[in-house]
Motif scaffolding. Structure first.
Motif, PDB file in Angstrom:
ATOM      1  N   LEU A   1       0.773  -1.157  -0.133  1.00 24.47           N
ATOM      2  CA  LEU A   1      -0.061  -0.055   0.040  1.00 24.47           C
ATOM      3  C   LEU A   1       0.917   1.123  -0.091  1.00 24.47           C
ATOM      4  O   LEU A   1       1.897   1.115   0.791  1.00 24.47           O
ATOM      5  N   PRO A   2       0.617   2.213  -0.850  1.00 22.43           N
ATOM      6  CA  PRO A   2       1.481   3.382  -0.817  1.00 22.43           C
ATOM      7  C   PRO A   2       1.129   4.334   0.270  1.00 22.43           C
ATOM      8  O   PRO A   2       1.774   5.624   0.330  1.00 22.43           O
ATOM      9  N   LEU A   3       0.633   3.729   1.393  1.00 23.11           N
ATOM     10  CA  LEU A   3       0.326   4.879   2.519  1.00 23.11           C
ATOM     11  C   LEU A   3       1.475   5.199   3.239  1.00 23.11           C
ATOM     12  O   LEU A   3       1.278   6.474   3.515  1.00 23.11           O
ATOM     13  N   ARG A   4       2.448   4.598   3.383  1.00 28.54           N
ATOM     14  CA  ARG A   4       3.603   4.883   4.306  1.00 28.54           C
ATOM     15  C   ARG A   4       4.550   5.990   3.594  1.00 28.54           C
ATOM     16  O   ARG A   4       5.564   6.572   4.182  1.00 28.54           O
ATOM     17  N   TYR A   5       4.426   6.164   2.215  1.00 27.18           N
ATOM     18  CA  TYR A   5       5.366   6.795   1.697  1.00 27.18           C
ATOM     19  C   TYR A   5       5.099   8.275   1.193  1.00 27.18           C
ATOM     20  O   TYR A   5       3.848   8.575   0.994  1.00 27.18           O
ATOM     21  N   PRO A   6       6.165   9.117   1.374  1.00 25.36           N
ATOM     22  CA  PRO A   6       5.833  10.554   1.137  1.00 25.36           C
ATOM     23  C   PRO A   6       5.674  10.680  -0.440  1.00 25.36           C
ATOM     24  O   PRO A   6       5.673   9.864  -1.076  1.00 25.36           O
ATOM     25  N   PRO A   7       5.056  11.640  -0.674  1.00 29.37           N
ATOM     26  CA  PRO A   7       4.525  12.732   0.065  1.00 29.37           C
ATOM     27  C   PRO A   7       3.509  12.706   0.853  1.00 29.37           C
ATOM     28  O   PRO A   7       2.519  12.250   0.573  1.00 29.37           O
ATOM     29  N   TYR A   8       3.490  13.118   2.138  1.00 30.42           N
ATOM     30  CA  TYR A   8       2.502  12.598   3.051  1.00 30.42           C
ATOM     31  C   TYR A   8       1.118  13.575   3.028  1.00 30.42           C
ATOM     32  O   TYR A   8       0.010  13.055   3.466  1.00 30.42           O
ATOM     33  N   SER A   9       1.332  14.742   2.206  1.00 30.64           N
ATOM     34  CA  SER A   9       0.149  15.611   2.148  1.00 30.64           C
ATOM     35  C   SER A   9      -0.660  15.012   0.914  1.00 30.64           C
ATOM     36  O   SER A   9      -1.741  15.563   0.753  1.00 30.64           O
ATOM     37  N   LYS A  10      -0.037  14.355   0.137  1.00 30.17           N
ATOM     38  CA  LYS A  10      -0.894  13.747  -1.167  1.00 30.17           C
ATOM     39  C   LYS A  10      -1.939  12.774  -0.680  1.00 30.17           C
ATOM     40  O   LYS A  10      -1.681  11.884   0.222  1.00 30.17           O
ATOM     41  N   LYS A  11      -3.192  12.771  -1.256  1.00 30.37           N
ATOM     42  CA  LYS A  11      -4.315  12.200  -0.790  1.00 30.37           C
ATOM     43  C   LYS A  11      -4.117  10.811  -1.573  1.00 30.37           C
ATOM     44  O   LYS A  11      -3.641  10.516  -2.577  1.00 30.37           O
ATOM     45  N   ILE A  12      -4.784   9.512  -0.654  1.00 32.73           N
ATOM     46  CA  ILE A  12      -4.723   8.414  -1.374  1.00 32.73           C
ATOM     47  C   ILE A  12      -6.451   7.810  -1.528  1.00 32.73           C
ATOM     48  O   ILE A  12      -7.074   8.042  -0.818  1.00 32.73           O
ATOM     49  N   PHE A  13      -6.345   7.401  -2.922  1.00 37.34           N
ATOM     50  CA  PHE A  13      -7.736   7.263  -3.126  1.00 37.34           C
ATOM     51  C   PHE A  13      -8.999   8.218  -3.014  1.00 37.34           C
ATOM     52  O   PHE A  13     -10.013   7.906  -2.693  1.00 37.34           O
ATOM     53  N   GLY A  14      -8.269   9.535  -3.031  1.00 43.43           N
ATOM     54  CA  GLY A  14      -9.108  10.845  -2.728  1.00 43.43           C
ATOM     55  C   GLY A  14      -9.534  10.793  -1.345  1.00 43.43           C
ATOM     56  O   GLY A  14     -10.148  11.767  -0.969  1.00 43.43           O
ATOM     57  N   ILE A  15      -8.700  10.110  -0.275  1.00 33.09           N
ATOM     58  CA  ILE A  15      -9.009  10.247   1.132  1.00 33.09           C
ATOM     59  C   ILE A  15      -7.954  10.826   1.642  1.00 33.09           C
ATOM     60  O   ILE A  15      -6.695  10.224   1.454  1.00 33.09           O
ATOM     61  N   ALA A  16      -7.903  11.731   2.921  1.00 38.87           N
ATOM     62  CA  ALA A  16      -6.882  12.162   3.509  1.00 38.87           C
ATOM     63  C   ALA A  16      -6.252  10.962   4.260  1.00 38.87           C
ATOM     64  O   ALA A  16      -6.921  10.218   4.978  1.00 38.87           O
ATOM     65  N   ARG A  17      -4.894  11.091   4.568  1.00 40.38           N
ATOM     66  CA  ARG A  17      -4.117   9.947   5.021  1.00 40.38           C
ATOM     67  C   ARG A  17      -4.223   9.715   6.474  1.00 40.38           C
ATOM     68  O   ARG A  17      -4.691   8.804   7.114  1.00 40.38           O
ATOM     69  N   GLU A  18      -4.723  10.740   7.342  1.00 40.17           N
ATOM     70  CA  GLU A  18      -4.996  10.586   8.525  1.00 40.17           C
ATOM     71  C   GLU A  18      -6.168  10.059   8.966  1.00 40.17           C
ATOM     72  O   GLU A  18      -6.554   9.360   9.877  1.00 40.17           O
ATOM     73  N   LYS A  19      -7.249  10.099   7.903  1.00 36.55           N
ATOM     74  CA  LYS A  19      -8.492   9.331   8.052  1.00 36.55           C
ATOM     75  C   LYS A  19      -8.326   7.957   7.997  1.00 36.55           C
ATOM     76  O   LYS A  19      -8.818   7.101   8.692  1.00 36.55           O
TER      77      LYS A  19
ATOM     78  N   LEU B   1      -7.361   2.326  10.713  1.00 34.41           N
ATOM     79  CA  LEU B   1      -6.709   1.371  10.662  1.00 34.41           C
ATOM     80  C   LEU B   1      -6.151   1.111  12.295  1.00 34.41           C
ATOM     81  O   LEU B   1      -6.014   0.169  12.637  1.00 34.41           O
ATOM     82  N   PHE B   2      -5.699   2.212  12.811  1.00 35.92           N
ATOM     83  CA  PHE B   2      -5.092   2.110  14.143  1.00 35.92           C
ATOM     84  C   PHE B   2      -6.014   2.327  15.165  1.00 35.92           C
ATOM     85  O   PHE B   2      -5.999   1.673  16.165  1.00 35.92           O
ATOM     86  N   ALA B   3      -6.892   3.403  15.168  1.00 37.50           N
ATOM     87  CA  ALA B   3      -7.781   3.696  16.121  1.00 37.50           C
ATOM     88  C   ALA B   3      -9.236   2.947  16.145  1.00 37.50           C
ATOM     89  O   ALA B   3      -9.516   2.435  17.182  1.00 37.50           O
ATOM     90  N   GLY B   4      -9.661   2.750  14.926  1.00 43.19           N
ATOM     91  CA  GLY B   4     -10.896   2.194  14.700  1.00 43.19           C
ATOM     92  C   GLY B   4     -11.047   0.923  14.487  1.00 43.19           C
ATOM     93  O   GLY B   4     -11.712  -0.169  14.700  1.00 43.19           O
ATOM     94  N   GLY B   5      -9.701   0.234  14.140  1.00 41.44           N
ATOM     95  CA  GLY B   5      -9.769  -1.219  13.792  1.00 41.44           C
ATOM     96  C   GLY B   5      -9.689  -2.292  15.075  1.00 41.44           C
ATOM     97  O   GLY B   5      -9.378  -1.841  16.220  1.00 41.44           O
ATOM     98  N   LYS B   6     -10.194  -3.233  14.834  1.00 38.77           N
ATOM     99  CA  LYS B   6     -10.498  -4.164  16.031  1.00 38.77           C
ATOM    100  C   LYS B   6      -9.564  -5.478  15.798  1.00 38.77           C
ATOM    101  O   LYS B   6      -9.108  -5.648  14.860  1.00 38.77           O
ATOM    102  N   ASP B   7      -9.686  -6.203  17.163  1.00 37.53           N
ATOM    103  CA  ASP B   7      -8.672  -7.545  16.851  1.00 37.53           C
ATOM    104  C   ASP B   7      -9.379  -8.468  15.932  1.00 37.53           C
ATOM    105  O   ASP B   7      -8.545  -9.167  15.124  1.00 37.53           O
ATOM    106  N   GLY B   8     -10.571  -8.356  15.501  1.00 32.56           N
ATOM    107  CA  GLY B   8     -11.134  -9.316  14.450  1.00 32.56           C
ATOM    108  C   GLY B   8     -10.601  -8.771  12.992  1.00 32.56           C
ATOM    109  O   GLY B   8     -10.825  -9.414  12.099  1.00 32.56           O
ATOM    110  N   MET B   9     -10.033  -7.525  13.090  1.00 34.20           N
ATOM    111  CA  MET B   9      -9.515  -7.363  11.697  1.00 34.20           C
ATOM    112  C   MET B   9      -8.106  -7.699  11.312  1.00 34.20           C
ATOM    113  O   MET B   9      -7.408  -7.510  10.430  1.00 34.20           O
TER     114      MET B   9
END
Length: 475
Positions: free
Chosen positions: A442-460, A465-473
């Motif tokens: 997934l291109p998520l970890r690579y700069p530039p971090y300001s660039k959106k992925i799939f039209g969605i801001a990276r922080e979302k 992935l980190f705050a909303g994800g559950k053990d079942g994921m």
């Protein structure tokens, strides 16, 4: 002094032979066969060193080692396989595992009180884990040392498993070497020295020490059975057991019966002439014998027993009745209550409120073992939750050590790390974590971090992935 030995073992370890499942199984089976063929000589050596009856020697030493070997052989294939663990969604497409990797060259330093079992049980764990081993047994138990050397020389080449004889000088020299792991069983003062030496080379280690193990006798008990088990546990091996009850805290409701029952079972076990009984052992050396005699120099307690046989290094099973716990602070200041006893001497205090017991026990460093005799489930839970200690029993003494499914070890002043059963394998293995990445990413970890992925801001995406994800994921 031992550079060549350590070097030869490191070279042998690097040959990868010890890591083979077949090699480990063959080594353990060979050790078991040798123990069985030398059983009578082992028991004779234990009798000569510690005065152990053959039944006691087999039960407490030989059988324990054979059980550990059987346990290791049964589960060895499972232990040597990589253990799969979950992989979070953040690592989608990859897989994760833990590999149990042997440390390399392990030094096992064993004590004199159970010289056969406490040498070979950790040795079994080290072999099962794929290590090379240097065993340094106590020089006090010379007869057992001799038969141990014979067994190990029959079974193993010195570059794989080797025993070093000698005393303090040899132990110090071994501790100067750049080993890969140290396993020490013995006293707290020596344990501190071992840990200091290990720290210079950042060598990981296990310390199996001791302490003042309390035994609490509640009012709600079967007094007859409880006393029988306490007497057996305390005077087994003449009190030279690191997990023996060190002192007894008995409810005042037993004040009129307890001493008489203790004396009854001492006579039932060992007869009128207790020190003449073949079932009653001896103190290991003159130095340890003299120290034990000095512990009986008390002024504020009633000494019941206290007979001596200077020639055979025997002390009669002895009770010190200090009576009232709350009022007898002088008794707590006696030497016998200030250090681990390690002799056939049992101090007794009577208490009224369990809080007295808990407060007293917490004034000592964390013990290796604690024993509670009570049918009160709430009290059992209270003791387990409120008092830190290595392990123990409810309504029995010292038998926890014979359960290979229970890890055995201390905490704080009484030690660090554990062994027996699966814990034996884990102690002598490094848990190596491995992640196998997928070919895609997934291109998520690579700069530039300001660039959106799939039209969605990276922080979302990261929040999901980190705050909303559950053990079942995780997979």
């Amino acid at each position: 002094m031992f550079q060549d030995l350590v070097k030869s073992q490191k070279l042998f370890f690097d040959s990868q032979q010890t890591k083979s499942l077949h090699f480990r199984q063959k080594a353990l089976k060979k050790l078991k066969d040798s123990i069985l063929s030398h059983k009578q000589e082992i028991l004779q050596a234990l009798s000569e060193d510690l005065g152990k009856h053959f039944v006691e020697g087999y039960m407490s030493e030989v059988a324990q080692v054979l059980e550990e070997i059987s346990h290791a052989l049964k589960d060895l294939k499972k232990y040597t396989k990589p253990q799969k663990v979950k992989t979070p969604i953040t690592h989608f497409g990859g897989r994760s595992e833990v590999v149990y990797e042997p440390y390399g060259v392990v030094l096992v330093i064993s004590p004199w009180n159970y010289p056969f079992a406490l040498s070979l049980i950790p040795l079994v764990g080290a072999i099962a884990s794929g290590n090379c081993v240097i065993l340094k047994p106590s020089s006090y138990s010379k007869n057992t040392e001799t038969i141990l050397e014979q067994i190990l020389c029959e079974c193993f080449a010195s570059e794989y498993v080797c025993m070093v004889k000698g005393g303090h000088q040899e132990t110090q020299a071994l501790l100067e070497e750049k080993l890969d792991y140290i396993f020490f069983t013995g006293s707290v003062p020596v344990g501190k020295i071992v840990m200091e030496k290990a720290s210079k080379n950042l060598i990981p280690l296990t310390l199996e020490l001791g302490g003042k193990n309390p035994c609490i006798l509640d009012k709600d008990v079967d007094l007859d059975m409880s006393v029988k088990r306490i007497v057996w546990g305390k005077f087994f091996n003449s009190g030279q057991t690191c997990i023996a009850p060190d002192f007894l805290l008995a409810h005042k409701s037993h004040q009129n019966e307890l001493i008489a029952k203790i004396m009854h079972y001492l006579q039932e076990f060992f007869g009128e002439e207790k020190m003449q009984s073949s079932s009653y052992g001896k103190i290991i050396t003159q130095r340890h014998y003299t120290r034990a005699k000095e512990l009986l120099e008390v002024e504020c307690g009633e000494v019941i027993g206290g007979g001596f046989d200077d020639e055979k290094h025997k002390i009669e099973p002895t009770i010190i009745n200090f009576k009232n716990l709350e009022k007898n602070h002088e008794g707590l200041l006696c030497r016998v209550m200030q250090e681990e006893i390690f002799a056939p001497i049992l101090p007794i205090f009577f208490y009224e409120d369990i809080k007295e017991c808990i407060d007293l026990i917490k004034t000592y460093p964390k013990p290796l073992a604690l024993y509670l005799f009570s049918q009160d489930k709430k009290l059992q839970r209270k003791i387990v939750e409120e008092i830190p200690y290595g392990g123990g029993c409810m309504n029995d003494c010292i038998v926890q050590v014979a359960n290979a499914y229970l890890p055995f070890g201390g905490v704080g002043h009484s030690g660090m790390g554990s062994y027996h059963g699966s814990a034996n394998f884990e102690t002598f293995s490094h848990k190596k974590s491995i992640y196998y990445a997928p070919k895609f990413e997934l291109p998520l970890r690579y700069p530039p971090y300001s660039k959106k992925i799939f039209g969605i801001a990276r922080e979302k995406i990261l929040d999901f992935l980190f705050a909303g994800g559950k053990d079942g994921m995780a997979k």
